[in-house]
Structures are given as structure tokens and as C-alpha cells.
Design a protein around this motif. Structure first.
Motif, short mmCIF file in Angstrom:
data_model
loop_
_atom_site.label_atom_id
_atom_site.label_comp_id
_atom_site.label_asym_id
_atom_site.label_seq_id
_atom_site.Cartn_x
_atom_site.Cartn_y
_atom_site.Cartn_z
N SER A 1 41.54 8.51 53.34
CA SER A 1 40.63 8.40 54.48
C SER A 1 39.22 8.52 53.94
O SER A 1 38.95 9.36 53.09
CB SER A 1 40.91 9.51 55.50
OG SER A 1 40.43 10.74 55.02
N ARG A 2 38.37 7.72 54.38
CA ARG A 2 37.01 7.73 53.87
C ARG A 2 36.08 8.28 54.95
O ARG A 2 35.11 7.65 55.34
CB ARG A 2 36.62 6.31 53.44
CG ARG A 2 35.32 6.18 52.70
CD ARG A 2 35.35 6.91 51.37
NE ARG A 2 34.00 6.85 50.83
CZ ARG A 2 33.63 7.25 49.66
NH1 ARG A 2 34.49 7.76 48.84
NH2 ARG A 2 32.39 7.17 49.27
N ASN A 3 36.40 9.49 55.44
CA ASN A 3 35.56 10.09 56.46
C ASN A 3 34.47 10.95 55.83
O ASN A 3 33.97 11.87 56.44
CB ASN A 3 36.39 10.91 57.46
CG ASN A 3 37.01 12.13 56.83
OD1 ASN A 3 37.22 12.18 55.63
ND2 ASN A 3 37.31 13.13 57.65
N TYR A 4 34.14 10.64 54.58
CA TYR A 4 33.06 11.36 53.91
C TYR A 4 32.11 10.37 53.26
O TYR A 4 32.46 9.21 53.01
CB TYR A 4 33.61 12.35 52.87
CG TYR A 4 34.32 11.70 51.71
CD1 TYR A 4 33.63 11.35 50.55
CD2 TYR A 4 35.68 11.44 51.76
CE1 TYR A 4 34.27 10.76 49.49
CE2 TYR A 4 36.34 10.86 50.69
CZ TYR A 4 35.63 10.52 49.56
OH TYR A 4 36.28 9.93 48.50
N PHE B 1 30.80 15.03 55.85
CA PHE B 1 32.07 14.72 56.52
C PHE B 1 31.83 14.52 57.99
O PHE B 1 31.02 15.22 58.60
CB PHE B 1 33.07 15.88 56.36
CG PHE B 1 33.54 16.10 54.97
CD1 PHE B 1 34.65 15.43 54.49
CD2 PHE B 1 32.87 16.97 54.12
CE1 PHE B 1 35.09 15.64 53.20
CE2 PHE B 1 33.31 17.18 52.84
CZ PHE B 1 34.42 16.51 52.38
N HIS B 2 32.56 13.58 58.57
CA HIS B 2 32.54 13.40 60.03
C HIS B 2 33.97 13.55 60.54
O HIS B 2 34.88 12.89 60.04
CB HIS B 2 31.99 12.03 60.42
CG HIS B 2 31.98 11.82 61.89
ND1 HIS B 2 31.02 12.37 62.68
CD2 HIS B 2 32.83 11.15 62.71
CE1 HIS B 2 31.27 12.04 63.95
NE2 HIS B 2 32.37 11.31 63.98
N MET B 3 34.16 14.46 61.48
CA MET B 3 35.48 14.69 62.08
C MET B 3 35.36 14.42 63.58
O MET B 3 34.77 15.21 64.31
CB MET B 3 35.92 16.14 61.88
CG MET B 3 36.21 16.52 60.47
SD MET B 3 37.94 16.37 60.04
CE MET B 3 38.75 17.33 61.28
N ASP B 4 35.92 13.29 64.02
CA ASP B 4 35.95 13.03 65.45
C ASP B 4 36.82 14.10 66.11
O ASP B 4 37.86 14.48 65.58
CB ASP B 4 36.56 11.65 65.74
CG ASP B 4 35.62 10.53 65.36
OD1 ASP B 4 34.39 10.73 65.45
OD2 ASP B 4 36.12 9.46 64.97
N ASP C 1 30.00 16.94 62.51
CA ASP C 1 29.43 16.56 61.22
C ASP C 1 29.18 17.80 60.37
O ASP C 1 28.62 18.79 60.84
CB ASP C 1 28.12 15.80 61.43
CG ASP C 1 28.35 14.49 62.15
OD1 ASP C 1 29.12 13.67 61.60
OD2 ASP C 1 27.81 14.30 63.24
#
Length: 146
Positions: A26-29, A42-45, A59
Motif C-alpha cells: 500500500s502506498r499510503n505514505y 502517512f494518510h489514513m482514511d 494525516d
């Protein structure tokens, strides 16, 4: 992290981050590189957190001396973190490398290495090799190891 660098010029603790490759990448960074440090964001919905994160923040950002992303080789890790620490120890300074992280995060692989190929050697076997290479170069000293 690392202690003193060559000639004792840098006596601070440095914190590094190595991001372990994952089969379900996962490329949430995002990594932001500057001249003297890296920042990983990092983004965490909230929906992706499945209700496990009980706050309003989505964020997060963390500052490191350097961030090593997933394709980083063992050699790059040694050169970027450990080489100066080993040299400091050879120069007579106290030096420490400390690996910290969650179970399964890659500490053992980074420190001791893998067994599939010689290039997977970790920090410890590379440090030992470097110490003996440097000792063999010294002709004006007599060394003993135990």
C-alpha cells in the motif's frame, strides 16, 4: 540510530527508518527528502481504519535522519547507517546501532541478513568484514581480538 561518526564530529543520536517490502504493497505514505533529514507522511482514511483508530487525525508525519524505502539494498543500508559507526568504533569512540520495531518488521534481516544470497548479508557480517579489512590496513599498530 547511530552514535559518534568519524573523528567524533557528530555526537548525536540519529534515527533511521527502513520500510519493509510487502506483498500487498500500500502506498499510503510519501517520503519528503531534504538536505539534512527525511520526513515520511502517512494518510489514513477513517473508513480504511475500520473504526480501530479512535481519533480525528488522518494525516501523520515523522522526521528521520534518513528514510530507506522498500527497494533499498543491504549494502545501501550498511553504507548509509553502519559504515560511519564502525569507523567511529575503530577510531576509539563508543558507537551503537540499535534496531527497534514490531515483530516481523525486518530487524533480524537488516542486522544479520538473509541466507538466499551473499548480497543479503546484514549489518553484523558487513561490520565484522570491515573491521578486519581496516585492521589489515594498519601497519603501525598491533591489534589483538578476543
Amino acid at each position: 540510530g547511530h552514535g559518534l561518526s568519524k573523528k567524533g564530529s557528530d555526537d548525536t543520536i540519529k534515527i533511521f527508518l527502513r520500510i519493509k517490502p510487502s506483498p500487498k504493497q500500500s502506498r499510503n505514505y510519501n517520503i519528503e527528502k531534504t538536505f539534512d533529514h527525511d520526513i515520511v507522511r502517512f494518510h489514513m482514511d477513517k473508513s480504511a481504519a475500520g473504526g480501530l483508530v479512535n481519533n480525528t487525525r488522518e494525516d501523520f508525519s515523522f522526521k528521520f535522519a534518513r528514510v530507506f524505502d522498500t527497494p533499498t539494498t543491504q549494502e545501501e543500508i550498511f553504507d548509509g547507517i553502519a559504515r560511519s559507526v564502525v569507523q567511529s568504533a575503530l577510531d576509539g569512540y563508543n558507537a551503537t546501532i540499535f534496531a527497534y520495531g514490531q515483530t516481523g518488521s525486518g530487524k533480524t534481516f537488516t542486522i544479520t541478513g538473509g541466507t538466499a544470497a551473499f548480497s543479503e548479508r546484514g549489518i553484523i557480517p558487513r561490520a565484522i568484514a570491515m573491521i578486519y579489512q581496516e585492521l589489515n590496513k594498519q601497519t603501525d599498530f598491533e591489534w589483538s581480538t578476543r
